[in-house]
Design an enzyme around this catalytic site. Sequence first.
Site, PDB file in Angstrom:
ATOM      1  CD  GLU A  62      -1.222  -2.314   2.150  1.00 58.64           C
ATOM      2  OE1 GLU A  62      -0.029  -2.615   1.927  1.00 58.64           O
ATOM      3  OE2 GLU A  62      -1.946  -2.946   2.935  1.00 58.64           O
ATOM      4  CB  CYS A  97      -0.953  -0.592   5.506  1.00 59.89           C
ATOM      5  SG  CYS A  97       0.620  -1.230   4.919  1.00 59.89           S
ATOM      6  CD1 TRP A 182      22.175 -35.183 -20.406  1.00 56.72           C
ATOM      7  CD2 TRP A 182      21.151 -33.975 -18.849  1.00 56.72           C
ATOM      8  NE1 TRP A 182      22.857 -33.998 -20.262  1.00 56.72           N
ATOM      9  CE2 TRP A 182      22.248 -33.241 -19.302  1.00 56.72           C
ATOM     10  CE3 TRP A 182      20.371 -33.389 -17.847  1.00 56.72           C
ATOM     11  CZ2 TRP A 182      22.588 -31.980 -18.828  1.00 56.72           C
ATOM     12  CZ3 TRP A 182      20.706 -32.140 -17.364  1.00 56.72           C
ATOM     13  CH2 TRP A 182      21.792 -31.463 -17.861  1.00 56.72           C
ATOM     14  CB  THR A 208      23.145 -34.532  -4.106  1.00 52.08           C
ATOM     15  OG1 THR A 208      22.359 -35.693  -3.842  1.00 52.08           O
ATOM     16  CG2 THR A 208      22.695 -33.910  -5.416  1.00 52.08           C
ATOM     17  NE  ARG A 219      21.192 -23.579 -15.085  1.00 49.02           N
ATOM     18  CZ  ARG A 219      21.382 -24.457 -14.099  1.00 49.02           C
ATOM     19  NH1 ARG A 219      21.605 -24.030 -12.875  1.00 49.02           N
ATOM     20  NH2 ARG A 219      21.314 -25.756 -14.322  1.00 49.02           N
TER      21      ARG A 219
END
Length: 349
Positions: A62, A97, A182, A208, A219
């Site tokens: 706001e 606000c 892949w 990992t 990306r």
Amino acid sequence: MGAQPGDAAEFTDLESAAMTAALGAAREGVRGANPLVGAAILTADGQIVTGHHGGAGTPHAEVDAITTAHDLDIDLTTSTLFVTLEPCAHHGRTGPCTEAIINAAIPSVVFASPDSNPLAAGGGKTLAEAGLTVRSGLHEEDSRALNARWVRSTAEARPFVSAKIAQSLDGAVAAADGTSQWITSAESRAHAHEVRARVDAILVGTGTAVADDPRLNARGPDGISLDDQPRPVVLGTSELPVTSFLALNPNTLQLRTHDVRAALDELYAAGVRHLLVEGGPTVLGAFFSAGVVDEVFCYQAPLLIGPGRSSVDGLDIGTLSEALQLIPDDTETQAVSRLGPDFLLHFTT
Ligand code: AOF
Ligand code: ZN
């Protein structure tokens, strides 16, 4: 006070467009400790000026919109303010606000959904008592959807956890010789980057991190700005290779704990409200075992790769009656969709 949720009848097309603009502005916000909130000021002659909240400690939506309107010399005394969340009435990291709206002499406010934070809620009532026209419920479902995971996270005081699994039809993430790149299609990987762009942090285990040297950033064709990237998180005590992407990224957070709940506490304290767990199998198993996975994105590739590494390891389940049951989720998109040759399965737990 005004419309009931879903009752769009009392709003004009122009008002609906103004709230749509506010929702669009909300999506430009920064994910994390605060919800995504947008605002739009609709002037008497149909001009729309937007603003959004840019993250904890920065002006609320706001105030952002009112500042822009002042810069543009817009007459606020004949304008209506649209905001995707009930204006706050509290002194938090910024002022209320409600006060900013009253001081700006805006006579009319429409908000989409109520604020679920009891500390900030009640702004609608405050404004009505100050003599403003206050209506609510316009595009409420869209605003709720925008922050559904955030709301659940704050209610449970831990990050909302999404788990990503990318596997062959025989449930493997690597072949017997360790090869793993892949398994899923380019379309699946593009989708996974869209999911990454919506979370506050992405977590993998040190196994990992060492084996794949992932960047854990988002990306894609549209990309996302560098400052808006999710935070990379590595769980485990092994040291990362000094030249790995994660070791070189100053934003990487390494949590040297084996306890999932403790890790989630640390992440919540660091402002993470939505965490994506990307594996590997040991880490996924630990999160499932701790009962803290809230949703699953499973990218299922049409490959059989033989005895390899199972996508989820270490579940203490010995018999079918103990199986962990997931629930297909059709609420945001179809529970099953096609990504090139792959199937994306979406579950809640
Ligand atoms: C609004 N407009 O744009 C946002 C609101 O202590 P703070 O300043 O960071 O306040 C955070 C709380 O304020 C947040 O938990 C939520 O209840 C509300 N967010 N309210 O009027 C905004 N972002
Ligand atoms: Zn506020």
